[in-house]
Motif scaffolding. Structure first.
Motif, short mmCIF file in Angstrom:
data_model
loop_
_atom_site.label_atom_id
_atom_site.label_comp_id
_atom_site.label_asym_id
_atom_site.label_seq_id
_atom_site.Cartn_x
_atom_site.Cartn_y
_atom_site.Cartn_z
N ALA A 39 4.29 3.78 3.61
CA ALA A 39 5.21 3.77 4.74
C ALA A 39 4.81 4.80 5.80
CB ALA A 39 6.63 4.04 4.25
N VAL A 40 4.42 6.00 5.35
CA VAL A 40 4.02 7.06 6.29
C VAL A 40 2.81 6.62 7.09
CG1 VAL A 40 3.20 9.43 6.48
CG2 VAL A 40 4.98 8.86 4.83
N LEU A 41 1.83 6.01 6.38
CA LEU A 41 0.62 5.61 7.07
C LEU A 41 0.87 4.44 8.01
CD1 LEU A 41 -2.00 5.99 4.21
CD2 LEU A 41 -1.38 7.61 5.99
N LEU A 42 1.75 3.52 7.62
CA LEU A 42 2.08 2.41 8.51
C LEU A 42 2.72 2.90 9.81
CD1 LEU A 42 3.52 -0.52 6.35
CD2 LEU A 42 1.57 -0.60 7.92
N GLN A 43 3.52 3.95 9.71
CA GLN A 43 4.15 4.49 10.90
C GLN A 43 3.12 5.00 11.90
OE1 GLN A 43 6.72 7.47 9.26
NE2 GLN A 43 8.45 6.06 9.02
N ARG A 44 1.97 5.45 11.40
CA ARG A 44 0.94 6.01 12.26
C ARG A 44 -0.17 5.01 12.57
NH1 ARG A 44 0.84 11.39 13.15
NH2 ARG A 44 2.66 12.47 12.33
N ARG A 45 -0.39 4.09 11.67
CA ARG A 45 -1.47 3.13 11.85
C ARG A 45 -0.94 1.71 11.59
NH1 ARG A 45 -6.60 5.57 11.24
NH2 ARG A 45 -7.39 3.45 11.62
N GLN A 46 -0.32 1.14 12.62
CA GLN A 46 0.31 -0.17 12.47
C GLN A 46 -0.67 -1.27 12.08
OE1 GLN A 46 3.78 -1.08 13.23
NE2 GLN A 46 3.96 1.11 12.78
N GLU A 47 -1.95 -1.11 12.42
CA GLU A 47 -2.93 -2.15 12.11
C GLU A 47 -3.13 -2.35 10.61
OE1 GLU A 47 -5.52 1.57 12.97
OE2 GLU A 47 -3.54 0.75 13.46
N LEU A 48 -2.69 -1.40 9.81
CA LEU A 48 -2.79 -1.58 8.35
C LEU A 48 -1.97 -2.80 7.91
CD1 LEU A 48 -2.49 2.08 7.01
CD2 LEU A 48 -4.52 0.62 6.95
N GLY A 49 -0.87 -3.05 8.60
CA GLY A 49 -0.01 -4.18 8.23
C GLY A 49 -0.67 -5.53 8.46
N ARG A 50 -1.75 -5.56 9.19
CA ARG A 50 -2.45 -6.82 9.44
C ARG A 50 -3.61 -7.04 8.46
NH1 ARG A 50 -1.62 -4.79 14.72
NH2 ARG A 50 -3.76 -4.03 14.86
N GLU A 51 -3.75 -6.10 7.51
CA GLU A 51 -4.84 -6.19 6.55
C GLU A 51 -4.33 -6.76 5.23
OE1 GLU A 51 -8.05 -5.44 7.00
OE2 GLU A 51 -7.65 -4.96 9.12
N ALA A 52 -4.99 -7.84 4.76
CA ALA A 52 -4.60 -8.43 3.47
C ALA A 52 -4.77 -7.42 2.35
CB ALA A 52 -5.45 -9.69 3.21
N GLY A 53 -5.77 -6.57 2.48
CA GLY A 53 -6.01 -5.56 1.45
C GLY A 53 -4.86 -4.60 1.29
N PHE A 54 -4.12 -4.36 2.38
CA PHE A 54 -2.96 -3.47 2.31
C PHE A 54 -1.88 -4.07 1.40
CE2 PHE A 54 1.27 -2.30 3.86
CZ PHE A 54 1.20 -0.92 3.79
N TRP A 55 -1.57 -5.34 1.61
CA TRP A 55 -0.49 -5.98 0.84
C TRP A 55 -0.92 -6.26 -0.59
CZ3 TRP A 55 3.81 -5.36 3.33
CH2 TRP A 55 3.79 -5.31 4.72
N ALA A 56 -2.23 -6.21 -0.85
CA ALA A 56 -2.71 -6.46 -2.20
C ALA A 56 -2.65 -5.23 -3.09
CB ALA A 56 -4.15 -6.99 -2.15
#
Length: 439
Positions: free
Chosen positions: A403-420
């Motif tokens: 959550a902390v990293l998503l707040q700073r780097r929104q592009e992580l949410g577009r990575e399939a590897g993030f949700w995996a």
């Protein structure tokens, strides 16, 4: 190129000699009663039967109550009616001025032996040139200094004695070694270049005393003193650095480093070798992976946490900019001393340090966001610069940071590897992304 203007400092002076007893004959200054008594004692002959060469000998010691350092030259006075009489001309240097003198050898040219029937003028202050560079030692003088250095600095709490070699200008060597010291160490140093008896007293131990080479029994009068002529440790790692500095004063920056870092160290000669070793390591850090860790080990082992702040800052700064190997010890050291490092260095080295922390413990880097000033800069710069791949690798080890990293780097949410990544709180992650959309 324009030449630097030499600053001329003012020093005071006294003359002692025989006049129905050994006494002060002239002075340009008034001192405390206690310091006047010390001057009287130290200006007398340095032991019964002392054989004084025509050039005389030097004595140096502080006069704390008056805030001055006394440097004296003593000559035999055979023209006087009483055997054993001496003349002593003493130069008194303010502690603050003593700290600024690059070459203490400049003081030696001020000494004047009085000549009867008049003493000469010793009632006015003298001027001394503040030379920009200290005098270098060469030949036999330099070779003999190798014996004195380990004796002085490996046994820091002991009196040191040595025989005066006939081929050596012992006064020049002692002045050079004294001048190499940082200001606080200088002003506490006590030495005499010819003694026939121990000049130490309670609370006033002489660091270095030199004996006449033909006085075979004199060493027996110095119980438990360190004899430089038989001292060990001539090959200690820091010796070469100190020797190089005596041969080429400050050519490699050692003297400047000692003057800068010695200002917040209050336990005397014991620190000299350690600081030389730290300086040596600082010069090797860009090319040696072990030098940074060695410098940390020396500082943490030899200095209490509240001392050597300048040395700690220098090590943290150099390591932050140039070290290649950041283990836990190195990271801990830098983070503990980050407040000592200037802002420009923090900004320049933030990413190198932050990446090292991220590889070992992503949570530790994120925790720096809650700190003030420099630690926060390290975290923010690193989190902004890490590649997506590096961030995903870190999240594999610390999914709670999602959550902390998503707040700073929104592009992580577009990575399939993030949700995996297993153990990510998907609901919390969607909430972060949703809140961002609402804005």
């Amino acid at each position: 190129m324009a030449h630097a203007v030499r600053e001329r400092l003012k020093v005071q002076q006294t003359l002692h000699g025989y006049a129905e007893g050994h006494r002060m004959l002239a002075s340009s200054v008034s001192l405390s009663a206690k310091d006047m008594r010390t001057l009287l004692t130290m200006s007398d002959i340095s032991g019964p039967g002392a054989r004084i060469a025509p050039s005389g000998y030097l004595t140096g010691y502080p006069l704390a109550e008056s805030g001055v350092y006394a440097l004296a030259r003593t000559w035999a006075a055979p023209e006087m009616p009483r055997p054993g009489c001496v003349w002593t001309h003493t130069i008194l240097i303010d502690f603050a001025d003593l700290a600024t003198l690059a070459s203490l050898s400049e003081l030696d040219v001020l000494f004047r032996r009085p000549e009867l029937p008049t003493y000469g003028n010793y009632n006015k202050p003298l001027g001394v040139d503040n030379a920009p560079v200290a005098r270098a030692l060469t030949g036999d003088d330099l070779k003999w200094s190798r014996k004195l250095l380990p004796a002085l600095y490996r046994k820091p709490g002991e009196r040191v004695i040595a025989a005066r070699p006939g081929e050596v200008d012992v006064d020049s060597v002692v002045l050079a070694i004294w001048g190499q010291q940082w200001p606080r160490l200088r002003r506490g140093c006590r030495f005499c270049t010819l003694v026939a008896a121990d000049r130490s007293s309670d609370g006033n131990v002489f660091d270095l005393q030199l004996l006449h080479t033909t006085d075979r029994g004199s060493k027996a009068r110095f119980q438990k003193a360190v004899d430089a002529d038989t001292a060990t440790g001539l090959d200690a790692p820091w010796i070469e650095a100190a020797m190089s500095d005596l041969a080429n004063p400050d050519a490699f920056g050692l003297r400047s480093f000692l003057h800068a870092t010695g200002s917040d160290i209050d336990f005397g000669r014991v620190a000299f070798g350690s600081l030389c070793l730290v300086h040596q390591c600082l010069g090797e850090i860009p090319a040696s992976s072990n030098a940074f860790r060695t410098s940390i080990n020396v500082i943490t082992a030899e200095f209490p946490p509240n001392q050597a702040r300048s040395a700690r800052m220098a090590v943290a700064k150099m390591g932050m900019l140039h070290a290649d190997d950041f283990d836990d010890v190195a990271v801990d050291f830098i983070l503990r001393h980050l407040d000592l490092v200037d802002t420009d260095t923090v900004r320049s080295g933030a990413l190198r340090l932050g990446q090292a922390i991220w590889k070992v413990d992503p949570g530790r880097l994120v925790a720096l966001l809650e700190k003030d000033s420099s630690p926060q800069v390290v975290a923010e710069r690193t989190l902004a610069a890490l590649s997506v791949r590096e961030m995903l690798e870190g999240l594999e080890r610390a999914p709670a940071l999602a959550a902390v990293l998503l707040q700073r780097r929104q592009e992580l949410g577009r990575e399939a590897g993030f949700w995996a990544i297993q153990s990510i709180d998907i609901g919390e992650a969607f909430a972060v992304l949703g809140n961002d959309d609402d804005k």
